[in-house]
Motif scaffolding. Structure first.
Motif, short mmCIF file in Angstrom:
data_model
loop_
_atom_site.label_atom_id
_atom_site.label_comp_id
_atom_site.label_asym_id
_atom_site.label_seq_id
_atom_site.Cartn_x
_atom_site.Cartn_y
_atom_site.Cartn_z
N LEU A 136 0.86 -0.71 0.14
CA LEU A 136 -0.01 0.10 -0.45
C LEU A 136 0.91 1.19 -0.17
CD1 LEU A 136 -3.06 -1.03 2.52
CD2 LEU A 136 -2.82 -1.35 0.37
N LYS A 137 0.61 2.44 -0.72
CA LYS A 137 1.33 3.10 -1.13
C LYS A 137 2.08 4.53 0.59
CE LYS A 137 1.01 4.28 -5.97
NZ LYS A 137 0.09 5.35 -7.05
N HIS A 138 0.16 4.71 0.70
CA HIS A 138 0.64 5.35 2.49
C HIS A 138 -0.19 4.05 3.01
CE1 HIS A 138 1.20 8.18 0.72
NE2 HIS A 138 0.72 8.65 -0.24
N PRO A 139 0.48 3.01 3.90
CA PRO A 139 -0.16 2.13 4.88
C PRO A 139 -1.52 2.73 6.14
CG PRO A 139 2.31 1.74 5.13
CD PRO A 139 1.90 3.12 4.41
N VAL A 140 -2.63 2.09 5.92
CA VAL A 140 -3.42 2.36 6.53
C VAL A 140 -3.75 1.72 8.46
CG1 VAL A 140 -6.32 2.74 6.97
CG2 VAL A 140 -4.69 2.47 4.80
N ASP A 141 -3.53 2.88 9.68
CA ASP A 141 -3.21 1.81 10.19
C ASP A 141 -4.65 1.72 11.15
OD1 ASP A 141 -4.36 4.52 11.68
OD2 ASP A 141 -1.85 5.40 12.27
N LEU A 142 -4.06 0.83 11.95
CA LEU A 142 -5.67 0.72 12.94
C LEU A 142 -6.44 1.60 13.44
CD1 LEU A 142 -7.37 -1.75 14.19
CD2 LEU A 142 -5.88 -2.03 15.98
N ALA A 143 -5.83 2.65 13.93
CA ALA A 143 -6.82 3.66 14.64
C ALA A 143 -8.36 4.39 13.47
CB ALA A 143 -5.51 5.20 15.40
#
Length: 142
Positions: free
Chosen positions: A93-100
């Motif tokens: 992913l170009k920008h990881p998507v965090d859990l928060a």
């Protein structure tokens, strides 16, 4: 050809990071010891796409993997009724998507990281898959 299904698969980055999958190209997804997760592995079909989640240390969706094989026996559990599939790296992913961020996104309130946080292999809706890719600024794989 059937439309692909979508899945969430989890690994601790210190155990098997997405970068390692990219380096290896493909791997057998083994070590699942939950009956529900095992049954989800058994429901996977070649061509299905997986969101790859780094659990515990990073807590972020970091890549996309593709299922290469139908489920078979888990080679790490001979003579036991566990399953595994082979997966390959597709793209980080170009920008990881965090859990928060996932938890703060109302449209993801039914996403498995929110509703089934301990489950290591879970189905994902097409809508959720597309939304995560949009949030990650990553084009869907062809």
């Amino acid at each position: 050809m059937a439309k692909p299904q979508y899945w969430l698969i989890k690994s601790e980055p210190s155990v098997y990071a997405y970068a390692q999958l990219e380096k290896d190209g493909k791997t057998e997804w083994t070590g699942i010891r939950s009956y529900e997760a095992r049954n989800n592995l058994r429901a996977m079909k070649p061509g299905d796409l997986c969101l790859y989640y780094h659990s515990n240390e990073d807590k972020a969706l970091v890549g996309i993997a593709r299922v290469l094989t139908a489920a078979g026996p888990d080679s790490t559990a001979p003579d036991e009724d566990w399953a595994s599939v082979r997966v390959e790296a597709v793209t980080p992913l170009k920008h990881p998507v965090d859990l928060a961020t996932v938890k703060a996104t109302p449209a993801l309130e039914e996403f498995p990281l929110v509703t089934r946080s301990r489950l290591s292999v879970a189905p994902v809706t097409a809508e959720h898959f597309k939304l995560v890719l949009k949030m990650a600024k990553t084009a869907p794989p062809k």
